[in-house]
Design a protein around this motif. Structure first.
Motif, PDB file in Angstrom:
ATOM      1  N   ILE A   1     -21.120  46.426  81.231  1.00 36.66           N
ATOM      2  CA  ILE A   1     -21.386  46.737  82.628  1.00 36.66           C
ATOM      3  C   ILE A   1     -21.483  48.249  82.884  1.00 36.66           C
ATOM      4  O   ILE A   1     -21.969  48.665  83.930  1.00 36.66           O
ATOM      5  CB  ILE A   1     -20.291  46.077  83.521  1.00 36.66           C
ATOM      6  N   VAL A   2     -21.041  49.058  81.932  1.00 39.41           N
ATOM      7  CA  VAL A   2     -21.168  50.513  82.089  1.00 39.41           C
ATOM      8  C   VAL A   2     -22.042  51.106  80.989  1.00 39.41           C
ATOM      9  O   VAL A   2     -21.898  52.264  80.622  1.00 39.41           O
ATOM     10  CB  VAL A   2     -19.780  51.200  82.126  1.00 39.41           C
ATOM     11  N   HIS A   3     -22.973  50.311  80.464  1.00 38.75           N
ATOM     12  CA  HIS A   3     -23.880  50.821  79.430  1.00 38.75           C
ATOM     13  C   HIS A   3     -25.040  51.586  80.080  1.00 38.75           C
ATOM     14  O   HIS A   3     -25.651  51.084  81.020  1.00 38.75           O
ATOM     15  CB  HIS A   3     -24.430  49.660  78.595  1.00 38.75           C
ATOM     16  N   PRO A   4     -25.349  52.799  79.585  1.00 42.63           N
ATOM     17  CA  PRO A   4     -26.409  53.608  80.217  1.00 42.63           C
ATOM     18  C   PRO A   4     -27.769  52.917  80.243  1.00 42.63           C
ATOM     19  O   PRO A   4     -28.581  53.203  81.126  1.00 42.63           O
ATOM     20  CB  PRO A   4     -26.480  54.859  79.334  1.00 42.63           C
TER      21      PRO A   4
ATOM     22  N   TYR B   1     -28.284  49.177  79.222  1.00 42.49           N
ATOM     23  CA  TYR B   1     -28.333  47.710  79.263  1.00 42.49           C
ATOM     24  C   TYR B   1     -27.462  47.055  80.333  1.00 42.49           C
ATOM     25  O   TYR B   1     -27.339  45.820  80.361  1.00 42.49           O
ATOM     26  CB  TYR B   1     -27.953  47.138  77.889  1.00 42.49           C
ATOM     27  N   SER B   2     -26.855  47.837  81.222  1.00 43.05           N
ATOM     28  CA  SER B   2     -25.934  47.257  82.205  1.00 43.05           C
ATOM     29  C   SER B   2     -26.620  46.270  83.139  1.00 43.05           C
ATOM     30  O   SER B   2     -25.976  45.358  83.666  1.00 43.05           O
ATOM     31  CB  SER B   2     -25.279  48.373  83.025  1.00 43.05           C
ATOM     32  N   ALA B   3     -27.922  46.425  83.360  1.00 42.64           N
ATOM     33  CA  ALA B   3     -28.627  45.503  84.253  1.00 42.64           C
ATOM     34  C   ALA B   3     -28.519  44.079  83.728  1.00 42.64           C
ATOM     35  O   ALA B   3     -28.231  43.138  84.480  1.00 42.64           O
ATOM     36  CB  ALA B   3     -30.096  45.918  84.395  1.00 42.64           C
ATOM     37  N   VAL B   4     -28.743  43.901  82.434  1.00 40.50           N
ATOM     38  CA  VAL B   4     -28.683  42.566  81.838  1.00 40.50           C
ATOM     39  C   VAL B   4     -27.259  42.007  81.938  1.00 40.50           C
ATOM     40  O   VAL B   4     -27.059  40.845  82.303  1.00 40.50           O
ATOM     41  CB  VAL B   4     -29.179  42.619  80.370  1.00 40.50           C
TER      42      VAL B   4
ATOM     43  N   CYS C   1     -24.967  42.711  84.164  1.00 43.07           N
ATOM     44  CA  CYS C   1     -24.676  42.386  85.562  1.00 43.07           C
ATOM     45  C   CYS C   1     -25.376  41.095  85.970  1.00 43.07           C
ATOM     46  O   CYS C   1     -24.787  40.247  86.659  1.00 43.07           O
ATOM     47  CB  CYS C   1     -25.111  43.560  86.438  1.00 43.07           C
ATOM     48  N   GLY C   2     -26.614  40.922  85.537  1.00 43.11           N
ATOM     49  CA  GLY C   2     -27.348  39.703  85.853  1.00 43.11           C
ATOM     50  C   GLY C   2     -26.699  38.465  85.249  1.00 43.11           C
ATOM     51  O   GLY C   2     -26.651  37.405  85.878  1.00 43.11           O
TER      52      GLY C   2
ATOM     53  N   LEU D   1     -13.139  46.415  86.786  1.00 38.81           N
ATOM     54  CA  LEU D   1     -14.556  46.454  87.163  1.00 38.81           C
ATOM     55  C   LEU D   1     -15.207  45.075  87.040  1.00 38.81           C
ATOM     56  O   LEU D   1     -15.907  44.628  87.960  1.00 38.81           O
ATOM     57  CB  LEU D   1     -15.308  47.432  86.271  1.00 38.81           C
TER      58      LEU D   1
ATOM     59  N   LEU E   1     -16.393  43.162  90.386  1.00 37.68           N
ATOM     60  CA  LEU E   1     -17.836  43.001  90.521  1.00 37.68           C
ATOM     61  C   LEU E   1     -18.206  41.520  90.614  1.00 37.68           C
ATOM     62  O   LEU E   1     -19.113  41.132  91.353  1.00 37.68           O
ATOM     63  CB  LEU E   1     -18.515  43.645  89.306  1.00 37.68           C
TER      64      LEU E   1
END
Lengths: 341, 341
Positions: free
Chosen positions: A232-235, A237-240, A242-243, A281, A285
């Motif tokens: 969730i805090v990857h510069p 890949y965090s989008a994937v 979180c999805g 987090l 989240l």
């Protein structure tokens, strides 16, 4: 997707350490792997190379393979292209009437020669990384299924989320729990024989591509274990991540980490936050969409030399986490299953 | 992307209230809009329909349009398809040698008739929602640019993030600040005349598609205002939000909210968390990649009847936020610029 019984796994020149898909299929898939193709090691067995792998013969080429239903491409070059040195093996497989399963960015079904051969010999080419056309926006309904949903989340990429997920599924089944596996990446999809490549779908459909799988399997099992991706805090890949968190509407989270990892893999200027911050987090989240608790941890200690030091690392990880933890490969995922269920 | 001076904006039967792209282009784009196409309102002016719109003539069809460089499709049916009642206008535009700009899911350049006409008449068809092929994985380098990066984030979809971003850009420029706009959605892209459709890229490239734009413009301006999308706790779209947050590596965040919104738009079983929880979540989620503070808020009070009640709502939003807030449309974004810079 076809569900072949017998497969030959292509892993030329990269077996076993740079053939994550091949070794994953050998360890976890329900296929009967009849041979591994590796022109560097003909005449040996997979078990000769790594003791946790089964005794499967390694041969040089598809032309020498025993009878099989499919050829599965178990390696990927950087960038996911097709290595032309594999063409003869794929051609031979199709000419023998075998299906071909691949997870490359280069889609084999779009290759003119392979498409023609597949049509001629009545074979199926299955590019598992090609998302199907019906994937769409999430409806926020994954929590409606009967199964409890457990998601592996990570402190980083490549910490062992897929392996932890598969070990948890196996351990749960050994305990008599009706557990299903929800794959989200190409290796998981090859192992499971089905699934959506969540990291390759349109960004707006990330959550939707996970929700679709939960809805499909959620009433067939008592527990679904969802393979997480990234962090969730990857510069990058965090989008994937979180999805998947919101699309799965997970009830329970298992935090996966690699012992000694302190910075983001491949992005070394970014430090990993404290384990307690990950716990907070991920839970906060998740909460507005579906309440989820981190109920346990999986620590990858493969880079820790001796078992005592590894056990210490697991204990200290559990302390930081405030929840039970295991190394599901070095030790046993069953301990976590007992504590969590 | 072409940068036409004069455009005709197609908005048949939906102007102005269901024509967000058309009205956005009229209000904020640098184009010289020479006419709006709306077969329901020929002979009127855009300003007759909404007082914040310029005095642009409305006509029935492209065949009546004054000289222009491009036709811009300023509306989209649900699903983003192409409405066949627009075909004659697009055909006429191409036959007159005009470029065509559209943000539909249906790509006009893949339409055989339009592609042939464009080739014949030397026009360009620009489907702004089609991501270009070079978009890839983020490198974590957006913070390297000279500009300060300000990102609008939201409590939900459709709360006015794009409008707030554009109003902040205008207000900053009026204060003499060299401000740039980074679009992330199709309307923003049409207004800006360039940009990546972040919600349509491959999910693994979400952050990368934003980073690429920041790197492209980051040394040309002193401040970049990035258009946010969705919300970090949205059941369907949080992946895109998270990718923009980390990919932009924003220094400052402006939280956008709509007065009276209490549940997720279109997902009414999901309640919005408290404003203070959004502040905490956005800041803590940003922090491990790049430290960012919520420095202000933009409240959309368009559903609040009188100005006094709207001013009260803004004040109470600022209290919850712990930062200055404005309604940049009803009141003035300049107040926020003064407080933040």
């Amino acid at each position: 997707m076809s569900d072949p019984q017998r497969v030959v796994v292509l892993a030329h020149e990269k077996f076993p350490d740079r053939a994550k898909t091949a070794t994953g299929v050998l360890k976890y898939a329900d296929y009967d792997v009849v041979a591994v193709l590796d022109r560097d090691n003909p005449g040996t067995s997979a078990a000769d190379h790594r003791r946790d792998l089964p005794d499967v013969p390694i041969i040089s080429a598809m032309s020498e393979a025993p009878e099989t239903d499919a050829l599965l491409v178990g390696i990927a070059p950087i960038g996911g292209g097709f290595d032309e040195t594999w063409r003869e093996d794929v051609r031979t497989a199709l000419e023998r009437g075998c299906d071909v399963i691949a997870g490359l960015h280069y889609f084999l079904e779009d290759d003119d020669e392979f498409a023609a051969l597949a049509a001629e010999h009545g074979c199926e080419i299955n590019d598992v990384r090609k998302p199907h056309d019906e994937i769409g926006v999430a409806q926020g309904t994954a929590a409606d299924v009967a199964a409890e949903v457990v998601l592996t989340v990570g402190t980083d990429c490549s910490v062992g989320k897929m392996t932890a997920t598969l070990e948890l599924v196996e351990a749960a089944r050994e305990r008599g729990i009706d557990a299903g596996f929800i794959p989200t990446g190409q290796t998981g999809i090859m192992i499971a024989g089905w699934g959506n490549p969540v990291d390759r779908v349109v960004s707006d459909f990330t959550a939707g591509s996970v929700e679709e799988m939960i809805l499909e399997k959620g009433d067939e099992h008592d527990v679904l274990f969802v393979e997480g991706q990234g962090s969730i805090v990857h510069p990058a890949y965090s989008a994937v991540t979180c999805g998947i968190l919101h699309g799965s509407m997970a009830d329970k989270l298992v935090l996966c980490h690699e012992a000694t990892r302190e910075v983001v893999h491949g992005y070394e200027s970014f430090e990993l936050p404290a384990i307690s911050e990950y716990v907070s987090l991920y839970e906060r989240l998740a909460d507005p969409v579906h309440e989820a608790d981190i109920v346990g941890g999986a620590l990858n200690t493969s880079h820790v030399d001796d078992d005592d030091a590894a056990a210490d690392a697991v204990e200290s990880f559990a302390d930081e986490l405030g929840a039970p933890a295991v190394d599901p490969v070095r030790f046993d995922a069953a301990d976590l299953i007992d504590e969590v269920f």
